[in-house]
Design an enzyme around this catalytic site. Structure first.
Site, short mmCIF file in Angstrom:
data_model
loop_
_atom_site.label_atom_id
_atom_site.label_comp_id
_atom_site.label_asym_id
_atom_site.label_seq_id
_atom_site.Cartn_x
_atom_site.Cartn_y
_atom_site.Cartn_z
CG ASP A 38 -1.71 -1.27 1.37
OD1 ASP A 38 -2.23 -1.77 0.36
OD2 ASP A 38 -1.81 -1.78 2.51
CD GLU A 197 -9.21 -2.26 -1.23
OE1 GLU A 197 -9.69 -2.35 -0.09
OE2 GLU A 197 -8.60 -3.20 -1.77
#
Length: 573
Positions: A38, A197
């Site tokens: 991420d 997301e």
């Protein structure tokens, strides 16, 4: 066919897809090898800064700095002291909770890292700030907010208002000083892929661009984009979405997604994303989700074009190579050569699984002291004293190379049955491989307890959803030769090949007397209970439940010196 990046790299020929970007430089992915999922990145003057997820690991939210996009120095952690979130770690039960995907941004001289902490006491938004990203102590206690979802972005509009966008995809105005939020509004549903997301907002040429991840962080992972002339929408989806994915390909880098975009000092655009090395079979990938770099072509008024992720990349001219950066941390690809001399600090790249108990680790004149935890690396879920939530006697570093050797010298004189110290490849408490020195009763009735080497694995499940039970691995127990008693012992983990680890032991002064203890598959620490994370290698001490409360019976501490980690090569294709 796999190619090993080694001294003969110049002899390898890579067949590349024709690019839409101007190609002036070459480099290899990943730029942050080892578990670095991420990624979010930004540039301040001539320095690039990135942050990655850390979940249950402490210290968390590492801040990496680079001037050339290839050499990344670990300069601080945004979450580096228990007092920033008191009690959160001890109250977190799950193996992959804690600090989820963060965003790093810089505005008016202040660095911001915004994130959501999943776990106890509840799903909590956290916003850390600093004016000096090179100093742990300069990071603030977090401003907290009521997060409605995960993966928050941080965006300053031209009128000075600040917004966060979260998974969903919802937009809220946020007060960065108080955490106060406006009511959320849904601004885009994505293209229909599951789990929209990881959103990031950018304003360029009169458009608000919204970059998101879709498809789940697995083989269908991808990046999509939409744009609008109004911050609150409606947003127009790009007709050629997804703009980046390796799904339905035979590329070695898979699960590509969750990206962020930024510019260099020449105005060229780049992007980072997470990816997993393991190919479409997606079976063996102990380093988990890593950070990759790709060039981006973004002409005025046009949609950005993102280069497909490969192991060997071509792209814009990179800044000159340099390691001239402030801060005390190591570069991510540096070897570990740690002797833990008295008065030295614990190196910045060494981490714990959850916040450790106070005084469990200290550098002494005898080396790095580890006070054993009563719970072993697996622990007993639901038992406050044995679950590991209050900290394990474990310290490690990311496995950052396909091929590596890791070893430590241990000074260990156990007095009670069950006291153990060793080395481990650790994914989560439910997936790890341990080589320990342990005091056990002798198999011969007339003999006193003696020291044994014990190689055992913990892997309830392997593979990815739907997870499958792991094949049962027999515990291997070998008596330590009587001639070794009283000597320090070196324990070693070394990759045999891309898919297996080898474990060995030797007297610290007599490597020629080494004993091959056994091997274990890296699939045991790929996926399973740790699909979001990656393997750590490190040292541990435990009394395996003997004692009371959170404390072991007296004794059993271990002293570590000559901690060594060396990478030998990366597989990238």
């Amino acid at each position: 066919m796999h190619h090993l990046v080694a001294s003969c790299i110049s002899l390898l020929i890579f067949l590349l897809t024709p690019s839409k970007a101007k190609h002036n430089s070459t480099y290899n992915n990943p730029i942050l090898p080892g578990w670095h999922s991420d990624p979010s990145c930004t540039r301040v003057e001539d320095v690039f800064f990135c942050v990655t997820s850390t979940f249950d690991v402490f210290p968390g939210l590492p801040i990496y700095a680079s001037k050339d996009l290839l050499d990344w120095k670990l300069v601080s952690h945004a979450w580096n002291r228990e007092s920033q979130l008191p009690g959160y770690s001890a109250g977190t039960e799950g193996q992959q909770l804690g600090h989820y995907a963060a965003t790093i941004r810089h505005h008016d001289g202040i660095f911001y890292v915004i994130c959501v902490y999943l776990g106890a006491p509840a799903e909590t938004g956290v916003l850390y700030t600093t004016k000096n990203p090179y100093d742990d102590s300069a990071w603030s206690d977090p401003v907290t907010f009521n997060a409605s979802s995960i993966d928050p972005d941080l965006f300053w509009d031209d009128d000075g208002k600040v917004y966060t966008v979260l998974s969903g995809i919802t937009l809220q105005e946020i007060d960065v000083k108080t955490g106060d939020l406006s009511d959320p509004i849904n601004i885009w549903n994505g293209t229909g892929g599951v789990y929209p997301e990881g959103p990031h907002l950018y304003k360029k040429d009169g458009f608000y661009y919204l970059l998101i991840a879709e498809g789940g962080t697995e083989l269908k992972h991808s990046i999509s984009i939409a744009r609008s002339t109004n911050l609150k929408g409606p947003y127009e989806s790009y007709k050629h979405n997804p703009i980046l994915t390796n799904r339905n390909t035979d590329e070695y880098f898979q699960t590509v997604g969750h990206g962020d975009l930024f510019q260099d000092t020449n105005g060229n655009w780049w992007g980072t994303a997470l990816a997993t090395r393991g190919g479409p079979s997606w079976k063996v990938y102990p380093m988990g989700r890593e950070t990759v770099l790709f060039p981006v072509t973004w002409e005025k008024g046009q949609w950005p074009i993102l280069e497909p992720v490969k192991g060997h990349m071509t792209g814009w001219t990179l800044p000159p190579r340099t390691r001239e950066l402030p801060g005390e941390g190591p570069f991510n690809d540096d070897p570990d050569v740690y002797d833990f001399k008295s008065g030295s600090d614990i190196p910045r790249n060494l981490v714990y699984f959850r916040v450790p108990r106070e005084d469990s680790f200290a550098v002494t004149r005898k080396g790095l002291r580890i006070i054993p935890s009563r719970g072993n690396l697996t622990g007993i879920p639901g038992n406050d004293d044995l679950s590991g939530q209050k900290g394990l006697g474990f310290i490690g570093r990311r496995q950052t190379d396909t091929y590596f050797t890791y070893s430590v010298v241990i000074n260990f004189e156990p007095k009670r049955i069950g006291q153990e110290a060793g080395v481990t490849v650790f994914l989560t408490q439910e997936n790890h491989i341990d080589l320990g020195v342990v005091l056990l009763n002798s198999s011969h009735k007339d003999e006193s307890p003696r020291l044994y080497f014990r190689l055992r694995t913990e892997a309830t499940i392997v593979d990815n959803l739907p997870a499958v039970p792991a094949p049962r691995q027999p515990v291997k127990i070998i008596p330590i030769p009587h001639s070794w008693v009283g000597e320090k012992i070196r324990l070693q983990i070394k990759t045999i090949n891309e898919t297996h680890y080898g474990f060995s032991a030797m007297p610290s002064t007599r490597p020629q007397a080494a004993i091959d203890i056994g091997s274990a598959s890296a699939q045991l620490v790929s996926g399973g209970s740790g699909t979001f994370v990656g393997s750590l290698v490190g040292a541990y001490a435990t009394c395996n439940g003997v004692g009371s409360g959170s404390d072991c019976t007296q004794g059993g501490e271990v002293y570590i010196d000559r901690w060594r980690y060396s990478g030998h090569g990366q597989v990238i294709e």
